[in-house]
Scaffold this active site. Structure first.
Site, PDB file in Angstrom:
ATOM      1  N   GLY A 165       0.813  -1.226   0.000  1.00  0.00           N
ATOM      2  CA  GLY A 165       0.000   0.000   0.000  1.00  0.00           C
ATOM      3  C   GLY A 165       0.836   1.260   0.000  1.00  0.00           C
ATOM      4  N   THR A 205       2.327   6.722   1.989  1.00  0.00           N
ATOM      5  CA  THR A 205       3.070   7.896   1.542  1.00  0.00           C
ATOM      6  C   THR A 205       3.801   8.529   2.730  1.00  0.00           C
ATOM      7  OG1 THR A 205       1.397   8.261  -0.128  1.00  0.00           O
ATOM      8  CG2 THR A 205       2.770  10.140   0.409  1.00  0.00           C
ATOM      9  N   VAL A 218      19.118   2.531  15.206  1.00  0.00           N
ATOM     10  CA  VAL A 218      19.154   1.083  14.972  1.00  0.00           C
ATOM     11  C   VAL A 218      20.464   0.598  14.362  1.00  0.00           C
ATOM     12  CG1 VAL A 218      16.656   0.956  14.771  1.00  0.00           C
ATOM     13  CG2 VAL A 218      18.005   1.263  12.723  1.00  0.00           C
ATOM     14  N   LYS A 220     -11.227  -0.783  17.356  1.00  0.00           N
ATOM     15  CA  LYS A 220     -10.118  -0.277  18.182  1.00  0.00           C
ATOM     16  C   LYS A 220     -10.363  -0.582  19.658  1.00  0.00           C
ATOM     17  CE  LYS A 220      -9.045   3.378  14.887  1.00  0.00           C
ATOM     18  NZ  LYS A 220      -9.473   4.704  14.403  1.00  0.00           N
TER      19      LYS A 220
END
Ligand SMILES: NC(=O)C1=CN([C@@H]2O[C@H](COP(=O)(O)OP(=O)(O)OC[C@H]3O[C@@H](n4cnc5c(N)ncnc54)[C@H](OP(=O)(O)O)[C@@H]3O)[C@@H](O)[C@H]2O)C=CC1
Ligand SMILES: N[C@@H](CC=O)C(=O)O
Ligand code: NA
Length: 431
Positions: free
Chosen positions: A11, A17, A34, A206
């Site tokens: 996606g 985006t 990291v 949720k």
């Protein structure tokens, strides 16, 4: 640790985006945390030729999910495409191919979360889903880490940005429901089918995810009582304002002696309640723990960059785990058996708006019925309607059980002097 981590996306819409933007713009910070670079390797889309909101490198885009989920070079799959059944298959493939997964998909996690988490664990992989609840607010990691030592008894909040945006604009600017819904879609807050936002399902999913984690019980969507905002009228909002309340779509999850209730519905809050000041696409969640007491989490619940922040933060956790060699160890079976409260154990105050015949005896017929059910009035208004033969009665009740209230409601509808009970909402806060 290898030179860089390769990420595949499923996606590239509003959230995808934002994910690419953050990975590009915060590369230095990510690398510092990291210890290696984060590279985007492949991105699944429906339409390769569509104009994108970020610069897309050559050979990134594909329409074949296997190029993301089965490519041995990809370490982490980020799912920001939405959908349930096909998406579940893609993620199951990714996990079986030993890829860690980060998802923003509450529809999927509310339905198949337990199954996917076990599959992740079996394959030594991480599966994180912070963006699935309250967008950019780090609420799931707060429950799983920050409040891990406590026993959570209540979670209450605004967990859908679209409906909060709509109710804010309708209440504060007098905007029309459909116009504001179109704006919320334009701004990228709404789901591809906004029915799930406005009918409360998105918030219910949720709340199921929050309750599962917060109460350590296997709470599913069917356990959540749901009502959306599509029936809320300008008149309801007008009376809320007149009586000193603000209407919000509120999710409530409560635990009393290991019996739980979970619900989502338009709810009146006194204007001085902290959740009444949460506006537009912002979300907020109150969490009550036996030891910590009251905590509140506030932030943007929807939108490209806020949601992407949660996604990329999950990616950082995966990468830190990779560095330590501790992926795939987050799954715990629920500690408690789920027991749902009966309606007679669920207690609340209610707002009622009724259209009644404007004649002698109407008021006493209504008050007698309330007295029969032992429901007292906190507030009561009667106003004549245009034409003079009908009036509107608005009531805010004191506390009563859901069972008692339902019976009272049915009897009110059947009263000869009541033309119609136009609306009924839960009321929280206050005495
Ligand atoms: N928007 C928000 O504020 C938030 C969204 N979420 C969740 O994040 C997820 C993504 O939401 P959002 O970014 O808004 O959605 P969008 O509709 O903006 O983007 C979906 C993306 O997935 C691609 N896609 C969808 N279906 C397929 C398919 N069958 N095959 C290939 N590609 C597909 C689309 O491709 P194409 O571009 O070619 O059409 C598009 O790039 C959802 O699960 C949503 O619930 C969670 C929190 C906040
Ligand atoms: N449609 C959702 C997006 C985030 O989960 C919302 O409006 O909250
Ligand atoms: Na979140």
């Amino acid at each position: 640790m290898k030179q860089g981590i390769n990420v595949g996306l499923l996606g590239l819409g509003t959230v995808g985006t934002g994910v690419i933007s953050i990975i590009k713009q915060h590369q230095q910070e990510l690398k510092h945390q990291v210890g290696c670079a984060v590279n985007v390797a492949k991105v699944l889309v429906r339409d390769i030729d569509k104009k994108r909101g970020v610069e897309v490198e050559e050979n990134w885009l594909t329409t074949d999910p296997a190029e993301v989920c089965c490519d041995p070079e990809i370490d982490v799959v980020i799912e920001v495409m939405g959908g349930v059944e096909d998406t579940k298959e893609h993620l199951a493939n990714a996990l079986k191919n030993k890829k860690h997964v980060v998802t923003a998909n509450k529809d999927l996690m509310a339905l198949y979360g337990a199954e996917l988490l076990h599959l992740a664990s079996e394959n030594g992989c991480d599966l994180f889903y912070e963006a699935s609840v309250a967008g950019g607010i780090p609420i799931l990691r707060s429950l799983a880490d920050g409040l891990a030592a406590d026993r959570i008894t209540k979670m209450m909040g605004i967990v859908n940005g679209t409906t909060n945006y709509i109710l804010t604009k309708m209440s504060q600017e007098g905007s029309q429901y459909l116009d504001v819904l179109a704006q919320a879609q334009e701004l990228g807050f709404a789901e591809s089918d906004p029915t799930s936002d406005v009918e409360g399902l998105d918030a219910a999913r949720k709340m199921a995810i929050l309750s599962t984690l917060g109460f350590s019980m296997d709470v599913s969507l069917e356990d959540v009582s749901v009502k959306g905002i599509s029936q809320v009228t300008d008149r309801d909002l007008h009376y809320c304002e007149q009586l000193g309340y603000t209407m919000k779509l509120i999710g409530i999850a409560k635990r009393d002696d290991d019996r739980i209730e979970v619900s989502v519905g338009p709810t009146l809050l006194p204007n001085d309640h902290p959740l009444a000041a949460v506006n537009n696409e912002y979300n907020a969640v109150y969490v009550y723990g036996e030891a910590v007491g009251e905590t509140m989490f506030y932030g943007p619940g929807a939108g490209s960059l806020p949601t992407a922040t949660a996604v990329v933060s999950d990616l950082v956790t995966v990468m830190k785990n990779m560095r330590l060699g501790v992926n795939g160890h987050t799954v715990h079976a629920p500690l408690h058996e789920k027991v749902l409260k009966e309606d007679k154990e669920i207690d609340s105050k209610y707002f009622l708006r009724m259209r009644v015949t404007d004649k002698a005896g109407t008021f006493s017929a209504i008050t007698s019925l309330f007295a029969e059910y032992e429901v007292s009035f906190e507030k009561l208004l009667q106003l004549p309607l245009d034409g003079g033969e009908e009036a509107e009665v608005i009531v805010i009740t004191h506390h009563t059980s859901k069972e008692n209230y339902r019976e009272l409601y049915e009897r009110l509808q059947a009263l000869e002097v009541v033309e119609n009970v136009e609306s009924s909402y839960r009321v929280e806060g206050g005495q």
